[in-house]
Design a protein around this motif. Sequence first.
Motif, mmCIF file in Angstrom:
data_model
loop_
_atom_site.group_PDB
_atom_site.id
_atom_site.type_symbol
_atom_site.label_atom_id
_atom_site.label_comp_id
_atom_site.label_asym_id
_atom_site.label_seq_id
_atom_site.Cartn_x
_atom_site.Cartn_y
_atom_site.Cartn_z
ATOM 1 N N HIS A 66 0.861 -1.189 0.000
ATOM 2 C CA HIS A 66 0.000 0.000 0.000
ATOM 3 C C HIS A 66 0.895 1.236 0.000
ATOM 4 C CE1 HIS A 66 0.815 -0.915 4.251
ATOM 5 N NE2 HIS A 66 0.754 0.392 4.454
ATOM 6 N N HIS A 68 2.137 5.369 0.676
ATOM 7 C CA HIS A 68 2.108 6.513 1.596
ATOM 8 C C HIS A 68 2.793 7.690 0.906
ATOM 9 C CE1 HIS A 68 0.702 4.322 5.103
ATOM 10 N NE2 HIS A 68 1.653 3.426 4.975
ATOM 11 N N HIS A 110 4.741 0.061 0.563
ATOM 12 C CA HIS A 110 5.382 -0.897 1.457
ATOM 13 C C HIS A 110 4.386 -1.946 1.921
ATOM 14 C CE1 HIS A 110 4.724 1.040 5.721
ATOM 15 N NE2 HIS A 110 3.619 1.035 5.028
ATOM 16 N N GLU A 112 3.721 -4.691 5.375
ATOM 17 C CA GLU A 112 4.053 -4.891 6.787
ATOM 18 C C GLU A 112 3.424 -6.207 7.227
ATOM 19 O OE1 GLU A 112 3.434 -0.587 8.620
ATOM 20 O OE2 GLU A 112 2.210 -0.870 6.843
HETATM 21 MN MN MN Z 1 1.796 1.485 5.981
#
Ligand code: MN
Length: 292
Positions: A66, A68, A110, A112
């Motif tokens: 996703h 940012h 990125h 996670e």
């Molecule tokens: Mn994130």
Amino acid sequence: MTELRPIEAVLHAPEPHWVGDGFRVAGYFAAYEGLVERLSPFLLLDYHAPHVYPPTENLRRGVGPHPHRGFETVTLAFEGSVAHHDSAGNGGVIGPGDVQWMTAGAGILHREYHEAEFARRGGRMHMLQLWVNLPKASKLTAPRYQALTAAQMGRVRLPDDQGEVRVIAGEFQGARGPARTFTPIRMLDASVRAGGKVAFDVPARENALVLVVEGELTLGDTPARTSDLAVFENRGERIELAARTDVRALLLAGEPIDEPVVQYGPFVMNTEGEIRRAIADFQAGRFGRLDD
Ligand code: MN
């Protein structure tokens, strides 16, 4: 004698929600209106209280790729282990005591996930993620990644074996944290034994908050306990923490960025036009590539 900073509010943890399938977090900024304006430069605080995950063969437990843009994500692990990869080619593992300070700047993708070995074994996850705004002049800075390990943190032992303060960002009693920040920010991780005390000098102009990670304490005269978030007024210049039980607490403070904030999901800019540009750039693939 310096004046204590009065407490404006003690916010209790909202009901946790899931981020992907791997992070069960209490989102204070989503639950309490007005915090983004009130607590600049901080934009979000998602606190993952201790939660036990069963062993799994699913090595994608967490959040897939996703984007940012326009701010920084700061991930701090108390227990458990998070693996991170981004479209700038950075990757790493955030383990107990580590902090990842990621500057999204002009834009990254990125992912996670629970780190693979942790996912297979299962266990307690206890962590938090903070979003820190960037000033207008730095919103489109090149993405940057600071992997700050537990060993790099500044450390101050409190007198009489009362505990320890880890300095992640900013300064405390002459110890400096390793984080490089775009605006003045202080991030201190205090572990104080029952009966112990610690005082922090935090000037009135800095927005300041204390998250109680574990235990019961008083801030001045005000009691707070596990998962409470105390917000301080902008007067006075000292924060006093007294531990009623063994305590771990995070002090966050920063000089406010006096600029408009326009947020759309994972993009935080100054104008609607810049948000439209972020969406267009993301859709055109200008944030790079990242496999699942
Ligand atoms: Mn994130």
